[in-house]
Design a protein around this motif. Sequence first.
Motif, mmCIF file in Angstrom:
data_model
loop_
_atom_site.group_PDB
_atom_site.id
_atom_site.type_symbol
_atom_site.label_atom_id
_atom_site.label_comp_id
_atom_site.label_asym_id
_atom_site.label_seq_id
_atom_site.Cartn_x
_atom_site.Cartn_y
_atom_site.Cartn_z
ATOM 1 N N ILE A 1 0.839 -1.192 0.000
ATOM 2 C CA ILE A 1 0.000 0.000 0.000
ATOM 3 C C ILE A 1 0.876 1.246 0.000
ATOM 4 O O ILE A 1 2.078 1.181 0.211
ATOM 5 N N VAL A 2 0.260 2.387 -0.232
ATOM 6 C CA VAL A 2 0.947 3.662 -0.118
ATOM 7 C C VAL A 2 0.584 4.248 1.238
ATOM 8 O O VAL A 2 -0.586 4.436 1.540
ATOM 9 N N ASN A 3 1.589 4.502 2.048
ATOM 10 C CA ASN A 3 1.381 5.131 3.345
ATOM 11 C C ASN A 3 1.049 6.593 3.082
ATOM 12 O O ASN A 3 1.880 7.341 2.570
ATOM 13 N N ILE A 4 -0.162 7.010 3.405
ATOM 14 C CA ILE A 4 -0.603 8.355 3.024
ATOM 15 C C ILE A 4 0.078 9.458 3.811
ATOM 16 O O ILE A 4 0.070 10.609 3.399
ATOM 17 N N ASP B 1 3.979 8.853 2.138
ATOM 18 C CA ASP B 1 3.986 8.598 0.696
ATOM 19 C C ASP B 1 4.955 7.472 0.318
ATOM 20 O O ASP B 1 5.426 7.400 -0.791
ATOM 21 N N SER C 1 0.979 -3.799 3.793
ATOM 22 C CA SER C 1 0.016 -3.425 4.827
ATOM 23 C C SER C 1 0.112 -4.423 5.968
ATOM 24 O O SER C 1 0.561 -5.546 5.786
ATOM 25 N N HIS D 1 -7.458 -2.426 0.928
ATOM 26 C CA HIS D 1 -7.331 -1.005 1.233
ATOM 27 C C HIS D 1 -7.799 -0.085 0.108
ATOM 28 O O HIS D 1 -7.438 1.083 0.084
ATOM 29 N N SER E 1 -8.313 2.381 -2.638
ATOM 30 C CA SER E 1 -7.446 3.251 -3.412
ATOM 31 C C SER E 1 -6.061 3.406 -2.789
ATOM 32 O O SER E 1 -5.178 3.981 -3.403
ATOM 33 N N TRP E 2 -5.843 2.920 -1.584
ATOM 34 C CA TRP E 2 -4.505 2.980 -0.999
ATOM 35 C C TRP E 2 -3.589 1.922 -1.590
ATOM 36 O O TRP E 2 -2.388 2.013 -1.446
ATOM 37 N N LYS E 3 -4.160 0.873 -2.197
ATOM 38 C CA LYS E 3 -3.324 -0.164 -2.794
ATOM 39 C C LYS E 3 -2.461 0.495 -3.869
ATOM 40 O O LYS E 3 -2.953 1.204 -4.733
ATOM 41 N N ALA E 4 -1.171 0.255 -3.808
ATOM 42 C CA ALA E 4 -0.246 0.885 -4.740
ATOM 43 C C ALA E 4 -0.367 0.250 -6.123
ATOM 44 O O ALA E 4 -0.264 -0.965 -6.263
#
Length: 119
Positions: A67-70, A73, A78, A84, A86-89
């Motif tokens: 995932i992308v750590n918001i 970044d 995860s 997740h 849209s958090w999935k990269a």
Amino acid sequence: NALYIVKGHMPVAIYEWLQNNNDNQELLARAWMDGYEVEKEPLYYVKLPFVSQSTDFEKETTYTYIIVNITTDEMQPSTSNRNHGSWKAELTEEQIKDMPGGDVYWRFAVLVEEAEGEA
């Protein structure tokens, strides 16, 4: 030469590419007149098996994603087996292989279109 090539009026890389040979100028003219389609690089999720203890005796395999750590970044696995959204990269092959351990992660890459079709 219908294409007016002036060094100060375009990025240097484009100017040099056009000046490199006449074939590049013709390629640009053909694309301008006939249109062109930009080929998009395929994007992948990295879908990792995640084994959890569902009861005292049974283990269940689910999946987790890079995932992308918001907040930072950064890309990271995860810590949850939840999807997740849209958090999935969505990553290119090069991005996956350039990560530490990327060759291992590449084995778990799934095309985004195929993964979305499963949902």
